[in-house]
Write a protein that holds these residues in place. Structure first.
Motif, PDB file in Angstrom:
ATOM      1  N   UNK A   1       0.824  -1.209   0.000  1.00 23.25           N
ATOM      2  CA  UNK A   1       0.000   0.000   0.000  1.00 23.25           C
ATOM      3  C   UNK A   1       0.862   1.265   0.000  1.00 23.25           C
ATOM      4  N   UNK A   2       1.972   1.237   0.729  1.00 18.70           N
ATOM      5  CA  UNK A   2       2.847   2.409   0.758  1.00 18.70           C
ATOM      6  C   UNK A   2       3.416   2.687  -0.626  1.00 18.70           C
ATOM      7  N   UNK A   3       3.865   1.645  -1.300  1.00 17.99           N
ATOM      8  CA  UNK A   3       4.391   1.807  -2.653  1.00 17.99           C
ATOM      9  C   UNK A   3       3.313   2.313  -3.616  1.00 17.99           C
ATOM     10  N   UNK A   4       2.111   1.772  -3.499  1.00 15.08           N
ATOM     11  CA  UNK A   4       1.001   2.232  -4.350  1.00 15.08           C
ATOM     12  C   UNK A   4       0.787   3.733  -4.200  1.00 15.08           C
TER      13      UNK A   4
ATOM     14  N   UNK B   1      -2.337  14.764   4.792  1.00 14.55           N
ATOM     15  CA  UNK B   1      -3.786  14.990   4.713  1.00 14.55           C
ATOM     16  C   UNK B   1      -4.546  13.665   4.767  1.00 14.55           C
ATOM     17  N   UNK B   2      -4.075  12.700   4.000  1.00 13.66           N
ATOM     18  CA  UNK B   2      -4.814  11.450   3.833  1.00 13.66           C
ATOM     19  C   UNK B   2      -4.809  10.581   5.084  1.00 13.66           C
ATOM     20  N   UNK B   3      -3.734  10.623   5.860  1.00 13.93           N
ATOM     21  CA  UNK B   3      -3.684   9.791   7.076  1.00 13.93           C
ATOM     22  C   UNK B   3      -4.785  10.161   8.069  1.00 13.93           C
ATOM     23  N   UNK B   4      -4.842  11.421   8.521  1.00 18.78           N
ATOM     24  CA  UNK B   4      -5.909  11.750   9.482  1.00 18.78           C
ATOM     25  C   UNK B   4      -7.306  11.640   8.886  1.00 18.78           C
ATOM     26  N   UNK B   5      -7.431  11.867   7.582  1.00 21.57           N
ATOM     27  CA  UNK B   5      -8.743  11.711   6.945  1.00 21.57           C
ATOM     28  C   UNK B   5      -9.183  10.246   7.010  1.00 21.57           C
ATOM     29  N   UNK B   6      -8.272   9.332   6.707  1.00 20.00           N
ATOM     30  CA  UNK B   6      -8.597   7.902   6.757  1.00 20.00           C
ATOM     31  C   UNK B   6      -8.970   7.481   8.177  1.00 20.00           C
TER      32      UNK B   6
ATOM     33  N   UNK C   1     -12.511   8.801   8.956  1.00 19.79           N
ATOM     34  CA  UNK C   1     -13.551   8.027   8.275  1.00 19.79           C
ATOM     35  C   UNK C   1     -13.725   6.651   8.918  1.00 19.79           C
ATOM     36  N   UNK C   2     -12.615   6.031   9.276  1.00 23.54           N
ATOM     37  CA  UNK C   2     -12.724   4.693   9.848  1.00 23.54           C
ATOM     38  C   UNK C   2     -13.383   4.738  11.226  1.00 23.54           C
ATOM     39  N   UNK C   3     -13.074   5.771  11.985  1.00 23.96           N
ATOM     40  CA  UNK C   3     -13.736   5.924  13.288  1.00 23.96           C
ATOM     41  C   UNK C   3     -15.242   6.090  13.132  1.00 23.96           C
ATOM     42  N   UNK C   4     -15.632   6.704  12.038  1.00 21.77           N
ATOM     43  CA  UNK C   4     -17.050   6.976  11.814  1.00 21.77           C
ATOM     44  C   UNK C   4     -17.733   5.881  10.986  1.00 21.77           C
ATOM     45  N   UNK C   5     -17.017   4.768  10.758  1.00 22.92           N
ATOM     46  CA  UNK C   5     -17.561   3.652   9.974  1.00 22.92           C
ATOM     47  C   UNK C   5     -18.024   4.102   8.584  1.00 22.92           C
ATOM     48  N   UNK C   6     -17.185   4.895   7.946  1.00 23.40           N
ATOM     49  CA  UNK C   6     -17.514   5.423   6.633  1.00 23.40           C
ATOM     50  C   UNK C   6     -16.406   5.082   5.643  1.00 23.40           C
ATOM     51  N   UNK C   7     -16.780   5.057   4.346  1.00 20.79           N
ATOM     52  CA  UNK C   7     -15.743   4.851   3.340  1.00 20.79           C
ATOM     53  C   UNK C   7     -16.044   5.513   1.998  1.00 20.79           C
TER      54      UNK C   7
ATOM     55  N   UNK D   1      -8.774  -0.959   1.392  1.00 19.67           N
ATOM     56  CA  UNK D   1      -7.447  -1.278   1.904  1.00 19.67           C
ATOM     57  C   UNK D   1      -6.563  -0.057   2.064  1.00 19.67           C
ATOM     58  N   UNK D   2      -6.666   0.913   1.161  1.00 21.55           N
ATOM     59  CA  UNK D   2      -5.889   2.142   1.293  1.00 21.55           C
ATOM     60  C   UNK D   2      -6.319   2.918   2.530  1.00 21.55           C
ATOM     61  N   UNK D   3      -7.624   2.987   2.757  1.00 24.58           N
ATOM     62  CA  UNK D   3      -8.122   3.674   3.956  1.00 24.58           C
ATOM     63  C   UNK D   3      -7.620   2.977   5.210  1.00 24.58           C
ATOM     64  N   UNK D   4      -7.674   1.661   5.231  1.00 22.41           N
ATOM     65  CA  UNK D   4      -7.226   0.898   6.400  1.00 22.41           C
ATOM     66  C   UNK D   4      -5.740   1.104   6.638  1.00 22.41           C
TER      67      UNK D   4
END
Length: 268
Positions: A75-78, A105-110, A113-119, A172-175
């Motif tokens: 995922x990091x390479x992607x 930006x993307x780390x805290x956003x992910x 979203x995951x805390x809020x059960x959203x994707x 998987x990227x969000x996770x």
């Protein structure tokens, strides 16, 4: 295997002869690795059933020459490729943000979203407001809406699932990014506490596994110290096995101490 062969054959048609030859060699290494035990034993093998992720694996191997055997590395390479050099070559211009700023930006956003059960239901203005708060200290920064368009149109990291409903291109990227957020905010132990408390929740399982698969951090022991009591109490041998399979680094003293503590409590 046929997908990989066809993908690299198509890619080779757009490369100069020397690079096409190297691409062919890399495709053969990938096909060989896919059949080896040390590769197939990893959970990354499961990803190959998804055409999108298999395409990204081909891109990673073509661009980097490296065959990641852990999902966290994959995922990091992607993300590095999609946000960086490869997309720059595809669009013919410089990225709107450098990889580090985009990841910030993307780390805290992910995580949010995951805390809020959203994707897949982030609205444009919600995204823009979140991003502009993240970049509030930066001068001459793009607007939040410009960044959304860049992530959507140029990088493909964010996609529009329905009108005005956005999310990461793959769960998987969000996770992975949610797990990476915990690593980067490791001084905040409440995040480890929260994550360990989710050991029995299916929605959080991959985040837990990806966390221990991220290299170059010292969170395995403190995280497993929090997680193990629940694993032992609920007889979650499956989760422990998967954690050890994914782990980039291990500290077995954590397990010895947890077992001793359990024996002591039973004796009392």
């Amino acid at each position: 295997e046929e997908f990989v062969k066809v993908w690299f054959d198509e890619a080779g048609q757009y490369l100069v002869p020397d690079l096409a030859k190297e691409a062919k060699a890399r495709s053969l290494r990938l096909l060989k690795a896919m059949d080896e035990n040390d590769f197939s034993d990893q959970r990354i093998k499961i990803l190959m059933g998804n055409p999108l992720l298999l395409t990204l694996l081909c891109v990673v191997v073509l661009r980097v020459g490296e065959i990641p055997k852990k999902r966290a590395a994959f995922y990091q390479r992607c993300l590095e490729i999609l946000l960086g050099k490869w997309r720059r070559e595809q669009t013919g211009g410089e990225p709107l943000l450098d990889v580090k700023t985009a990841m910030d930006i993307l780390r805290p956003l992910a995580w949010k979203l995951h805390q809020e059960n959203r994707r897949d239901n982030v609205k444009r203005l919600e995204f823009a407001n979140f991003v502009e708060k993240c970049l509030a200290s930066q001068k001459n920064r793009p607007t939040g809406l410009q960044i959304l368009e860049w992530l959507h149109r140029d990088t493909g990291v964010f996609i529009e699932y329905a009108p005005n409903q956005y999310g990461f291109m793959h769960l998987g990227l969000q996770e992975y990014l949610a797990a990476r957020h915990v690593v980067m905010a490791s001084s905040d132990e409440t995040l480890l506490d929260l994550l360990a408390s989710q050991g029995d929740e299916k929605w959080w399982r991959e985040v837990l596994l990806l966390l221990v698969g991220i290299p170059d951090h010292q969170l395995f022991a403190p995280f497993m110290t929090r997680l193990l009591p629940g694993i032992l109490k609920n007889d979650r041998a499956d989760l422990m096995r998967d954690m050890l399979t994914e782990a980039e680094q291990t500290d077995y003293s954590v397990f010895a101490k947890a077992l001793q503590d359990k024996k002591t409590s039973v004796g009392d």
